[in-house]
Design a protein around this motif. Sequence first.
Motif, mmCIF file in Angstrom:
data_model
loop_
_atom_site.group_PDB
_atom_site.id
_atom_site.type_symbol
_atom_site.label_atom_id
_atom_site.label_comp_id
_atom_site.label_asym_id
_atom_site.label_seq_id
_atom_site.Cartn_x
_atom_site.Cartn_y
_atom_site.Cartn_z
ATOM 1 N N GLN A 24 0.918 -1.287 -0.040
ATOM 2 C CA GLN A 24 -0.065 0.193 -0.031
ATOM 3 C C GLN A 24 0.960 1.166 0.118
ATOM 4 N N VAL A 25 0.631 1.969 -1.030
ATOM 5 C CA VAL A 25 1.557 3.470 -1.206
ATOM 6 C C VAL A 25 1.104 4.181 0.286
ATOM 7 N N GLN A 26 2.076 4.735 0.634
ATOM 8 C CA GLN A 26 1.913 5.885 1.591
ATOM 9 C C GLN A 26 2.248 7.181 1.196
ATOM 10 N N LEU A 27 1.600 8.427 1.939
ATOM 11 C CA LEU A 27 1.801 9.626 1.369
ATOM 12 C C LEU A 27 2.252 10.493 2.501
ATOM 13 N N PRO B 169 -4.801 5.829 0.888
ATOM 14 C CA PRO B 169 -5.089 6.230 2.245
ATOM 15 C C PRO B 169 -4.436 7.733 2.481
ATOM 16 N N TRP B 170 -5.426 8.639 3.117
ATOM 17 C CA TRP B 170 -4.907 9.976 3.060
ATOM 18 C C TRP B 170 -3.836 10.044 4.209
ATOM 19 N N ARG C 159 6.391 26.079 -0.192
ATOM 20 C CA ARG C 159 6.522 25.079 -1.265
ATOM 21 C C ARG C 159 6.173 23.698 -0.515
ATOM 22 N N LEU C 160 5.270 23.119 -0.642
ATOM 23 C CA LEU C 160 4.764 22.013 -0.207
ATOM 24 C C LEU C 160 5.275 20.848 -1.047
ATOM 25 N N SER C 161 5.716 19.671 -0.288
ATOM 26 C CA SER C 161 5.992 18.581 -1.171
ATOM 27 C C SER C 161 5.273 17.295 -0.570
ATOM 28 N N CYS C 162 5.134 16.222 -1.622
ATOM 29 C CA CYS C 162 4.244 15.180 -1.143
ATOM 30 C C CYS C 162 5.198 13.995 -1.560
ATOM 31 N N ALA C 163 5.778 13.124 -0.658
ATOM 32 C CA ALA C 163 6.516 12.116 -0.815
ATOM 33 C C ALA C 163 5.530 10.619 -0.702
ATOM 34 N N ALA C 164 5.619 10.045 -1.997
ATOM 35 C CA ALA C 164 4.878 8.587 -2.005
ATOM 36 C C ALA C 164 5.952 7.652 -1.810
ATOM 37 N N SER C 165 5.463 6.455 -1.032
ATOM 38 C CA SER C 165 6.427 5.287 -0.656
ATOM 39 C C SER C 165 6.652 4.463 -2.000
ATOM 40 N N GLY C 166 5.955 4.714 -2.920
ATOM 41 C CA GLY C 166 5.945 3.942 -4.152
ATOM 42 C C GLY C 166 5.522 4.614 -5.113
ATOM 43 N N SER C 167 5.877 3.805 -6.516
ATOM 44 C CA SER C 167 5.374 4.657 -7.808
ATOM 45 C C SER C 167 4.161 5.082 -7.948
ATOM 46 N N ILE C 168 3.700 6.152 -8.577
ATOM 47 C CA ILE C 168 2.258 6.592 -8.533
ATOM 48 C C ILE C 168 2.344 6.727 -10.110
ATOM 49 N N ALA D 1 10.381 10.292 -11.150
ATOM 50 C CA ALA D 1 11.568 9.735 -10.581
ATOM 51 C C ALA D 1 11.640 9.587 -9.035
ATOM 52 N N LYS D 2 11.434 10.652 -8.334
ATOM 53 C CA LYS D 2 11.496 10.713 -6.836
ATOM 54 C C LYS D 2 10.158 10.474 -6.332
ATOM 55 N N ASN D 3 9.063 10.014 -7.131
ATOM 56 C CA ASN D 3 7.814 9.723 -6.658
ATOM 57 C C ASN D 3 7.240 10.946 -5.733
ATOM 58 N N THR D 4 7.450 12.130 -6.203
ATOM 59 C CA THR D 4 6.995 13.265 -5.572
ATOM 60 C C THR D 4 6.625 14.243 -6.094
ATOM 61 N N VAL D 5 5.360 14.983 -5.459
ATOM 62 C CA VAL D 5 4.619 15.889 -6.081
ATOM 63 C C VAL D 5 4.796 17.509 -5.126
ATOM 64 N N TYR D 6 4.745 18.443 -6.002
ATOM 65 C CA TYR D 6 5.044 19.811 -4.988
ATOM 66 C C TYR D 6 3.914 20.669 -5.476
ATOM 67 N N LEU D 7 3.953 21.617 -4.637
ATOM 68 C CA LEU D 7 2.790 22.841 -4.733
ATOM 69 C C LEU D 7 3.426 23.978 -4.227
ATOM 70 N N GLN D 8 3.831 24.566 -5.307
ATOM 71 C CA GLN D 8 4.488 26.297 -4.782
ATOM 72 C C GLN D 8 3.318 27.122 -4.754
ATOM 73 N N MET D 9 3.262 27.695 -3.774
ATOM 74 C CA MET D 9 2.056 28.752 -3.332
ATOM 75 C C MET D 9 2.890 30.019 -3.044
ATOM 76 N N SER D 10 2.195 31.166 -3.912
ATOM 77 C CA SER D 10 2.565 32.420 -3.967
ATOM 78 C C SER D 10 1.586 33.236 -3.645
ATOM 79 N N SER D 11 1.877 34.416 -3.372
ATOM 80 C CA SER D 11 0.685 35.621 -3.010
ATOM 81 C C SER D 11 -0.243 34.976 -2.169
ATOM 82 N N LEU D 12 0.086 34.240 -1.016
ATOM 83 C CA LEU D 12 -0.816 33.577 -0.420
ATOM 84 C C LEU D 12 -1.772 34.746 0.638
#
Length: 112
Positions: A1-4, A101-102, A19-28, A72-83
């Motif tokens: 089961q992939v974990q986030l 699973p969340w 800048r937020l990062s989301c690392a997955a434990s496996g390939s997505i 390649a890193k199984n990672t998703v990012y969110l760059q947030m500006s002008s918050l």
Amino acid sequence: QVQLVESGGGLVQPGGSLRLSCAASGSIFSTMGWYRQAPGKQRELVATITKGGSTNYAVSVKGRFTISRDNAKNTVYLQMSSLKLEDTAVYYCNTNPSAIPWGQGTQVTVSS
């Protein structure tokens, strides 16, 4: 089961950036999304990105947020500006539609 695992949140003043990062434990191989849930509100989808890199944004964040991914890193990012104050929420990542699973999310607080 992939974990986030989400990270990168914090306290920032209006107009600031994070800048937020989301690392997955496996390939997505699916479309990924960033979601957020503000106190007393339902979780909402704010940005999505396909495996090929096509993106889509909620109207409320378009032009201010940028989603990206490193397959390649199984990672998703969110760059947030002008918050803005209304960006305050717990931010989560997941597939779109959500199928994993969340994770615990990462708190973003915009306050002066």
